[in-house]
Design an enzyme around this catalytic site. Structure first.
Site, PDB file in Angstrom:
ATOM      1  N   GLY A  20       6.919   6.005 -13.711  1.00  0.00           N
ATOM      2  CA  GLY A  20       8.085   5.117 -13.674  1.00  0.00           C
ATOM      3  C   GLY A  20       9.212   5.625 -12.788  1.00  0.00           C
ATOM      4  O   GLY A  20      10.193   4.905 -12.586  1.00  0.00           O
ATOM      5  N   GLY A  55       8.511   6.750  -9.662  1.00  0.00           N
ATOM      6  CA  GLY A  55       7.938   6.697  -8.296  1.00  0.00           C
ATOM      7  C   GLY A  55       8.510   5.552  -7.477  1.00  0.00           C
ATOM      8  O   GLY A  55       9.332   4.778  -7.967  1.00  0.00           O
ATOM      9  N   TYR A  56       8.012   5.464  -6.249  1.00  0.00           N
ATOM     10  CA  TYR A  56       8.562   4.509  -5.279  1.00  0.00           C
ATOM     11  C   TYR A  56       8.493   3.070  -5.795  1.00  0.00           C
ATOM     12  O   TYR A  56       9.473   2.340  -5.723  1.00  0.00           O
ATOM     13  CB  TYR A  56       7.787   4.637  -3.960  1.00  0.00           C
ATOM     14  CG  TYR A  56       8.302   3.734  -2.868  1.00  0.00           C
ATOM     15  CD1 TYR A  56       7.499   2.767  -2.308  1.00  0.00           C
ATOM     16  CD2 TYR A  56       9.611   3.850  -2.412  1.00  0.00           C
ATOM     17  CE1 TYR A  56       7.975   1.926  -1.312  1.00  0.00           C
ATOM     18  CE2 TYR A  56      10.096   3.035  -1.409  1.00  0.00           C
ATOM     19  CZ  TYR A  56       9.274   2.069  -0.863  1.00  0.00           C
ATOM     20  OH  TYR A  56       9.756   1.230   0.113  1.00  0.00           O
ATOM     21  N   GLY A  86       7.145   2.447  -9.036  1.00  0.00           N
ATOM     22  CA  GLY A  86       7.291   2.540 -10.496  1.00  0.00           C
ATOM     23  C   GLY A  86       8.718   2.314 -10.963  1.00  0.00           C
ATOM     24  O   GLY A  86       8.959   1.599 -11.943  1.00  0.00           O
ATOM     25  N   LYS A  95      14.071  13.044 -10.781  1.00  0.00           N
ATOM     26  CA  LYS A  95      13.208  12.251 -11.672  1.00  0.00           C
ATOM     27  C   LYS A  95      13.771  12.251 -13.082  1.00  0.00           C
ATOM     28  O   LYS A  95      13.848  11.206 -13.736  1.00  0.00           O
ATOM     29  CB  LYS A  95      11.770  12.789 -11.661  1.00  0.00           C
ATOM     30  CG  LYS A  95      10.994  12.431 -10.395  1.00  0.00           C
ATOM     31  CD  LYS A  95       9.520  12.832 -10.495  1.00  0.00           C
ATOM     32  CE  LYS A  95       8.740  12.471  -9.243  1.00  0.00           C
ATOM     33  NZ  LYS A  95       8.629  11.025  -9.005  1.00  0.00           N
ATOM     34  N   LYS A 135      -9.593   3.887  -6.103  1.00  0.00           N
ATOM     35  CA  LYS A 135      -9.165   2.689  -6.863  1.00  0.00           C
ATOM     36  C   LYS A 135     -10.393   1.941  -7.402  1.00  0.00           C
ATOM     37  O   LYS A 135     -10.398   1.446  -8.528  1.00  0.00           O
ATOM     38  CB  LYS A 135      -8.308   1.770  -5.980  1.00  0.00           C
ATOM     39  CG  LYS A 135      -6.918   2.333  -5.733  1.00  0.00           C
ATOM     40  CD  LYS A 135      -6.072   1.442  -4.826  1.00  0.00           C
ATOM     41  CE  LYS A 135      -4.670   2.015  -4.676  1.00  0.00           C
ATOM     42  NZ  LYS A 135      -3.808   1.212  -3.767  1.00  0.00           N
ATOM     43  N   ARG A 178     -11.514   1.047 -11.231  1.00  0.00           N
ATOM     44  CA  ARG A 178     -11.834  -0.336 -11.648  1.00  0.00           C
ATOM     45  C   ARG A 178     -13.158  -0.335 -12.420  1.00  0.00           C
ATOM     46  O   ARG A 178     -13.273  -1.014 -13.451  1.00  0.00           O
ATOM     47  CB  ARG A 178     -11.963  -1.249 -10.434  1.00  0.00           C
ATOM     48  CG  ARG A 178     -10.638  -1.610  -9.773  1.00  0.00           C
ATOM     49  CD  ARG A 178     -10.874  -2.655  -8.699  1.00  0.00           C
ATOM     50  NE  ARG A 178      -9.634  -3.106  -8.049  1.00  0.00           N
ATOM     51  CZ  ARG A 178      -9.584  -4.239  -7.333  1.00  0.00           C
ATOM     52  NH1 ARG A 178     -10.640  -5.003  -7.175  1.00  0.00           N
ATOM     53  NH2 ARG A 178      -8.441  -4.585  -6.758  1.00  0.00           N
ATOM     54  N   HIS A 189      -5.142   2.785   8.075  1.00  0.00           N
ATOM     55  CA  HIS A 189      -4.535   1.621   7.395  1.00  0.00           C
ATOM     56  C   HIS A 189      -3.951   0.644   8.410  1.00  0.00           C
ATOM     57  O   HIS A 189      -4.201  -0.562   8.327  1.00  0.00           O
ATOM     58  CB  HIS A 189      -3.424   2.077   6.448  1.00  0.00           C
ATOM     59  CG  HIS A 189      -3.931   2.833   5.259  1.00  0.00           C
ATOM     60  ND1 HIS A 189      -3.090   3.411   4.331  1.00  0.00           N
ATOM     61  CD2 HIS A 189      -5.183   3.129   4.846  1.00  0.00           C
ATOM     62  CE1 HIS A 189      -3.815   4.005   3.395  1.00  0.00           C
ATOM     63  NE2 HIS A 189      -5.075   3.857   3.693  1.00  0.00           N
TER      64      HIS A 189
HETATM   65  C1  GNU Z   1       1.824   3.862   2.523  1.00  0.00           C
HETATM   66  C2  GNU Z   1       2.433   5.417   6.576  1.00  0.00           C
HETATM   67  C3  GNU Z   1       3.389   4.905   7.419  1.00  0.00           C
HETATM   68  C4  GNU Z   1       1.617   6.453   6.969  1.00  0.00           C
HETATM   69  C5  GNU Z   1       2.461   4.775  -1.139  1.00  0.00           C
HETATM   70  C6  GNU Z   1       1.783   7.009   8.263  1.00  0.00           C
HETATM   71  C7  GNU Z   1       0.130   4.284  -0.871  1.00  0.00           C
HETATM   72  C8  GNU Z   1       1.189   4.649  -1.681  1.00  0.00           C
HETATM   73  C9  GNU Z   1       4.732   5.300  -1.516  1.00  0.00           C
HETATM   74  O1  GNU Z   1      -0.619   2.926   4.549  1.00  0.00           O
HETATM   75  O2  GNU Z   1       0.065   6.928   3.429  1.00  0.00           O
HETATM   76  O3  GNU Z   1       4.487   5.007   9.573  1.00  0.00           O
HETATM   77  O4  GNU Z   1       3.438   5.150  -2.043  1.00  0.00           O
HETATM   78  O5  GNU Z   1       2.985   7.042  10.353  1.00  0.00           O
HETATM   79  O6  GNU Z   1       1.029   4.900  -3.018  1.00  0.00           O
HETATM   80  C10 GNU Z   1       0.933   4.674   4.770  1.00  0.00           C
HETATM   81  C11 GNU Z   1       0.852   4.747   3.277  1.00  0.00           C
HETATM   82  C12 GNU Z   1       2.379   4.830   5.210  1.00  0.00           C
HETATM   83  C13 GNU Z   1       0.372   3.434   5.367  1.00  0.00           C
HETATM   84  C14 GNU Z   1       1.111   6.201   2.913  1.00  0.00           C
HETATM   85  C15 GNU Z   1       1.587   4.152   1.043  1.00  0.00           C
HETATM   86  C16 GNU Z   1       2.658   4.539   0.224  1.00  0.00           C
HETATM   87  C17 GNU Z   1       0.312   4.047   0.503  1.00  0.00           C
HETATM   88  C18 GNU Z   1       3.562   5.445   8.675  1.00  0.00           C
HETATM   89  C19 GNU Z   1       2.748   6.504   9.101  1.00  0.00           C
HETATM   90  C20 GNU Z   1       5.417   4.069   9.091  1.00  0.00           C
END
Ligand code: GNU
Length: 324
Positions: A12, A14-15, A17, A45, A149, A153, A282
């Site tokens: 709760g 977290g980003y 949560g 926290k 994930k 499930r 991603h």
């Molecule tokens: C976002 C990302 C952005 C990575 C989470 C590299 C799951 C989570 C905060 O999928 O890896 O530039 O919680 O250079 O639980 C990635 C993920 C974000 C993209 C983190 C994510 C956040 C996934 C970047 C980058 C903006």
């Protein structure tokens, strides 16, 4: 009016949560937040947890390693929502959720023997991204999130635990204001990398709306044992449209728009640090493959803005205004 369902939020602080706790309180649910000893000296926290208590939430102390404590916590609520982060893929953090499944299963056995009043009626595991069931082809190493994930499930469904999966697409902060650029959360000033022709549709969702829709789902029979996709119509946008919105808002045209092919985008993957290797994967699936928008929602799913038209979701240009 019967009492609103009692909600326990795991992770709760977290980003996402923290937003789910606030949405649960705002929508009038008796809200419980797990307080885990593992936070140790993370004073932010702790103080966030104390602020939730000041807003009416109840803190339940238990570590995820404390099975009895977790069972006691779960028995007090109707809905358990886990918002554990998958961002730090090396930590396999998401696998900790199997302990929640174990705790939820346990009172079920007790119920058979002692016919106790077993309240838990629904579990929402930590999803909140792409639909992992559609990512079996995902690139390494980012695929680990989807595999973990799916493993969870399977455990949930094998245990016949009532559930809802939330597929929230792109958190606005990570993908919107940076005009879908990697390694920054801020808008570029001159040059912007455009993925292919920039015309692949993605979906951007304000994180507070993710939380609001999640809480809307928890008591709804229409979402029982279903995947709920968040597809706010005005936020289904191509990268070109995102760039256009920013140029209109800022009143400045970006001088350099550099189109890069999928091959060029993927080439440097091996030289990057782990989080960016994950991110490249991603981003590739989202902005080259169009994995968020290249399918129709099936009978095992529903779309949140159609279920809850009363939610006034934040349009991406509104969201971007704070970055001006
Ligand atoms: C976002 C990302 C952005 C990575 C989470 C590299 C799951 C989570 C905060 O999928 O890896 O530039 O919680 O250079 O639980 C990635 C993920 C974000 C993209 C983190 C994510 C956040 C996934 C970047 C980058 C903006």
């Amino acid at each position: 009016m019967e009492e609103k369902s009692r909600v326990l939020v795991v992770s709760g602080t977290g980003y996402i949560g923290r937003r789910i706790v606030r949405a649960s309180l705002a929508q009038g649910h008796p809200t419980f937040v797990l307080m885990r000893p593992e936070i140790g000296l993370d004073v932010d926290k702790l103080q966030m947890l104390l602020s939730f208590k000041a807003q009416g939430a109840r803190l339940l102390e238990a570590s995820l390693d404390d099975h009895a404590g977790l069972v006691a916590a779960v028995k007090q609520v109707d809905v358990v929502i886990s918002a554990m982060s998958g961002a730090h893929m090396r930590s396999h953090n998401l696998l900790l959720q199997h302990k929640i499944v174990e705790a939820i299963k346990e009172p079920g056995n007790i119920k058979l023997l002692l016919n106790t009043i077993f309240r838990m009626q629904r579990f929402l595991p930590s999803e909140f991204g792409m639909d992992p069931s559609r990512m079996t082809h995902a690139l390494e190493p980012g695929r680990v999130t989807f595999d973990e994930k799916m493993e969870l499930r399977r455990a949930i469904e094998e245990s016949n635990i009532p559930h809802t999966y939330i597929s929230a697409n792109c958190f606005a902060a990570y993908f919107g204001p940076n005009l879908c650029q990697m390694r920054t959360l801020l808008p570029p000033k001159e040059r912007v990398l455009v993925y292919g022709d920039g015309n692949v549709k993605a979906i951007f969702v304000d994180e507070d709306d993710v939380a609001a829709y999640t809480i809307k789902c928890i008591d709804d029979p229409r979402t029982m044992n279903k995947t709920i996709y968040l597809r706010p119509p005005d936020n289904i946008l191509t990268q070109n449209e995102v760039i256009e919105k920013w140029e209109k808002l800022s009143g400045k045209v970006l001088s350099e728009k550099i189109h890069i092919t999928a091959e060029e985008f993927l080439a440097p993957m091996k030289d990057l640090d782990f989080p960016n290797q994950v991110g490249v994967g991603h981003f590739y699936h989202i902005f080259y493959e169009g994995c968020l928008t290249n399918f129709e929602i099936g009978d095992d799913g529903a779309e949140a803005t159609l279920l809850y038209p009363e939610v006034q979701y934040t349009r991406l240009d509104e969201y971007m205004k704070q970055y001006l």
